[in-house]
Design an enzyme around this catalytic site. Sequence first.
Site, mmCIF file in Angstrom:
data_model
loop_
_atom_site.group_PDB
_atom_site.id
_atom_site.type_symbol
_atom_site.label_atom_id
_atom_site.label_comp_id
_atom_site.label_asym_id
_atom_site.label_seq_id
_atom_site.Cartn_x
_atom_site.Cartn_y
_atom_site.Cartn_z
ATOM 1 N N HIS A 135 -2.326 37.495 -122.586
ATOM 2 C CA HIS A 135 -1.561 38.384 -123.463
ATOM 3 C C HIS A 135 -2.226 38.425 -124.829
ATOM 4 O O HIS A 135 -3.085 37.596 -125.136
ATOM 5 C CB HIS A 135 -0.115 37.879 -123.624
ATOM 6 N N LYS A 139 1.784 36.843 -129.106
ATOM 7 C CA LYS A 139 2.819 36.362 -128.185
ATOM 8 C C LYS A 139 3.170 34.918 -128.515
ATOM 9 O O LYS A 139 2.290 34.068 -128.657
ATOM 10 C CB LYS A 139 2.325 36.493 -126.731
HETATM 11 N N1 NAD Z 1 10.948 41.431 -120.437
HETATM 12 C C1 NAD Z 1 9.943 42.277 -120.680
HETATM 13 O O1 NAD Z 1 9.644 43.179 -119.898
HETATM 14 C C2 NAD Z 1 9.166 42.121 -121.961
HETATM 15 C C3 NAD Z 1 8.141 43.017 -122.290
HETATM 16 C C4 NAD Z 1 7.506 42.885 -123.525
HETATM 17 C C5 NAD Z 1 7.884 41.871 -124.401
HETATM 18 N N2 NAD Z 1 8.870 41.002 -124.024
HETATM 19 C C6 NAD Z 1 9.365 39.963 -124.931
HETATM 20 O O2 NAD Z 1 10.228 40.601 -125.868
HETATM 21 C C7 NAD Z 1 10.201 39.899 -127.109
HETATM 22 C C8 NAD Z 1 9.872 40.874 -128.246
HETATM 23 O O3 NAD Z 1 8.604 41.431 -128.018
HETATM 24 P P1 NAD Z 1 7.928 42.419 -129.095
HETATM 25 O O4 NAD Z 1 6.581 42.702 -128.551
HETATM 26 O O5 NAD Z 1 8.839 43.551 -129.434
HETATM 27 O O6 NAD Z 1 7.810 41.428 -130.345
HETATM 28 P P2 NAD Z 1 7.751 41.830 -131.903
HETATM 29 O O7 NAD Z 1 7.348 40.585 -132.614
HETATM 30 O O8 NAD Z 1 6.951 43.055 -132.097
HETATM 31 O O9 NAD Z 1 9.285 42.179 -132.251
HETATM 32 C C9 NAD Z 1 10.310 41.230 -132.378
HETATM 33 C C10 NAD Z 1 11.196 41.707 -133.529
HETATM 34 O O10 NAD Z 1 12.366 40.892 -133.585
HETATM 35 C C11 NAD Z 1 12.715 40.789 -134.968
HETATM 36 N N3 NAD Z 1 13.670 39.704 -135.175
HETATM 37 C C12 NAD Z 1 13.446 38.402 -135.462
HETATM 38 N N4 NAD Z 1 14.624 37.732 -135.576
HETATM 39 C C13 NAD Z 1 15.601 38.639 -135.355
HETATM 40 C C14 NAD Z 1 17.027 38.572 -135.326
HETATM 41 N N5 NAD Z 1 17.692 37.423 -135.555
HETATM 42 N N6 NAD Z 1 17.736 39.708 -135.027
HETATM 43 C C15 NAD Z 1 17.097 40.873 -134.798
HETATM 44 N N7 NAD Z 1 15.744 40.990 -134.821
HETATM 45 C C16 NAD Z 1 15.019 39.898 -135.102
HETATM 46 C C17 NAD Z 1 11.377 40.585 -135.659
HETATM 47 O O11 NAD Z 1 11.453 40.878 -137.029
HETATM 48 C C18 NAD Z 1 10.493 41.579 -134.896
HETATM 49 O O12 NAD Z 1 10.457 42.854 -135.517
HETATM 50 C C19 NAD Z 1 9.205 38.749 -126.904
HETATM 51 O O13 NAD Z 1 9.902 37.591 -126.508
HETATM 52 C C20 NAD Z 1 8.332 39.247 -125.740
HETATM 53 O O14 NAD Z 1 7.757 38.170 -125.005
HETATM 54 C C21 NAD Z 1 9.503 41.121 -122.832
#
Ligand code: NAD
Length: 247
Positions: A135, A139
């Site tokens: 990744h 991540k």
């Molecule tokens: N299940 C799936 O299919 C899948 C796919 C992609 C990513 N993910 C997971 O999803 C999560 C997010 O991924 P991303 O790429 O968007 O990450 P990212 O870092 O781009 O976004 C996460 C966001 O959450 C915000 N955040 C932090 N604390 C918070 C809170 N208390 N309340 C609300 N928002 C808050 C951050 O400021 C950030 O903007 C990760 O854990 C990733 O591994 C899962």
Amino acid sequence: MKIALLGYGKMGKKIEEIALKRGHEVILKIDADNRESLTKEELAQADVAIEFTTPATVYENIIFCLDAGVPVVVGTTGWVAHQKEISHYCIEKNGTLFHSSNFSIGVNVLFALNKFLAHCMKGYDDYEISMYESHHTQKLDAPSGTAVTLANQANEFLYKKDSWQTLKNGDKKELKHNEFPVYFDRLDDVTGYHEISYTSPIDRIKISHEAFNRDGFALGAVLASEFVKDKKGIFTTEDLFKFNPSF
Ligand SMILES: NC(=O)c1ccc[n+]([C@@H]2O[C@H](COP(=O)([O-])OP(=O)(O)OC[C@H]3O[C@@H](n4cnc5c(N)ncnc54)[C@H](O)[C@@H]3O)[C@@H](O)[C@H]2O)c1
């Protein structure tokens, strides 16, 4: 459908784009910098909340949604340690929780193939199983939630290997006889890659999935929201896609 987005990062923004294209409305966008403006009253206006934040914040957000009586679709990974507790809480609250380590159609096909392959390989002990994922460098968890799902799926079928170990790709570590390795890399510009292989002295069987962008995850999260909106209970992408093989 009225959607509340908890987490407005890479995934939150992509989900908004796809949700709007599918005719939904995004009524709330909560990120780290406006977390204090999340109230139960505002959240309760939504038909569903979609949670893509961080491993450190997901637990609190799920509980908040369950307390507000709003179905929550969770994509954030890295909270398996809390899964049992949260499931019990969801049932106690008569709430709705949809979670998956990977929402893409392609990876859910890979999940089904992984189970089928492990089922076929059971008893063929000359084949050594190993997994690999890579990744992008932002991540936070390793191995990926998807790799954890794949490894646990294989463990259910392979009686010789009922456990696994995480290793940074290239690292060497002595494994116990019942363990297989799950290697990971964090590299620039990799959206998500997962590979499962079985290697014997005479050949190798390999299945893999490579995500080109985040669209598949985001579409799956919106499909999950549409699926779960009027349901009660705990659901995963197995309930949504129904690719599960039966043996
Ligand atoms: N299940 C799936 O299919 C899948 C796919 C992609 C990513 N993910 C997971 O999803 C999560 C997010 O991924 P991303 O790429 O968007 O990450 P990212 O870092 O781009 O976004 C996460 C966001 O959450 C915000 N955040 C932090 N604390 C918070 C809170 N208390 N309340 C609300 N928002 C808050 C951050 O400021 C950030 O903007 C990760 O854990 C990733 O591994 C899962």
